[in-house]
Design a protein around this motif. Sequence first.
Motif, PDB file in Angstrom:
ATOM      1  N   PRO A  35       0.833  -1.207   0.000  1.00 50.13           N
ATOM      2  CA  PRO A  35       0.000   0.000   0.000  1.00 50.13           C
ATOM      3  C   PRO A  35       0.864   1.252   0.000  1.00 50.13           C
ATOM      4  N   GLY A  36       0.637   2.088  -0.961  1.00 49.11           N
ATOM      5  CA  GLY A  36       1.425   3.310  -1.066  1.00 49.11           C
ATOM      6  C   GLY A  36       2.873   3.073  -1.437  1.00 49.11           C
ATOM      7  N   GLY A  37       3.204   1.885  -1.915  1.00 52.12           N
ATOM      8  CA  GLY A  37       4.566   1.587  -2.335  1.00 52.12           C
ATOM      9  C   GLY A  37       5.498   1.165  -1.205  1.00 52.12           C
ATOM     10  N   VAL A  38       4.974   0.999  -0.006  1.00 51.60           N
ATOM     11  CA  VAL A  38       5.812   0.556   1.111  1.00 51.60           C
ATOM     12  C   VAL A  38       5.379  -0.847   1.530  1.00 51.60           C
ATOM     13  N   PRO A  39       6.272  -1.613   2.126  1.00 51.34           N
ATOM     14  CA  PRO A  39       5.911  -2.971   2.538  1.00 51.34           C
ATOM     15  C   PRO A  39       4.737  -2.988   3.518  1.00 51.34           C
ATOM     16  N   PHE A  40       3.935  -4.036   3.412  1.00 51.45           N
ATOM     17  CA  PHE A  40       2.733  -4.165   4.232  1.00 51.45           C
ATOM     18  C   PHE A  40       3.060  -4.145   5.718  1.00 51.45           C
ATOM     19  N   LEU A  41       4.153  -4.785   6.126  1.00 50.54           N
ATOM     20  CA  LEU A  41       4.519  -4.825   7.540  1.00 50.54           C
ATOM     21  C   LEU A  41       4.741  -3.425   8.089  1.00 50.54           C
ATOM     22  N   PHE A  42       5.366  -2.558   7.299  1.00 48.55           N
ATOM     23  CA  PHE A  42       5.595  -1.180   7.739  1.00 48.55           C
ATOM     24  C   PHE A  42       4.269  -0.455   7.943  1.00 48.55           C
ATOM     25  N   VAL A  43       3.339  -0.631   7.018  1.00 47.99           N
ATOM     26  CA  VAL A  43       2.030   0.012   7.126  1.00 47.99           C
ATOM     27  C   VAL A  43       1.293  -0.526   8.354  1.00 47.99           C
ATOM     28  N   TRP A  44       1.382  -1.843   8.584  1.00 49.22           N
ATOM     29  CA  TRP A  44       0.722  -2.448   9.745  1.00 49.22           C
ATOM     30  C   TRP A  44       1.281  -1.881  11.056  1.00 49.22           C
TER      31      TRP A  44
END
Length: 79
Positions: A35-44
Amino acid sequence: MRPKWVKRPQLLWLGVPFVLFLGVLPVVNRIEPRPGGVPFLFVWLLGATLVTPLAVWLARRGDRRDAARRGAGRGEEGA
């Protein structure tokens, strides 16, 4: 003797950040989707960090409400 959280269930809100950070980590430890070009773990982790103050506020709010009820129930009319 009952656990403290049984007497004060609002303290369960403090378990929300624990579950978001550690309990669900094996499930969300992935790179895709991005999402938004960043890894999912970072967004989580960012979302969990933003939810943590809300959970702490809800626990504090419940604690203060319980304290006010206990104080009113004792009949403290001006000491």
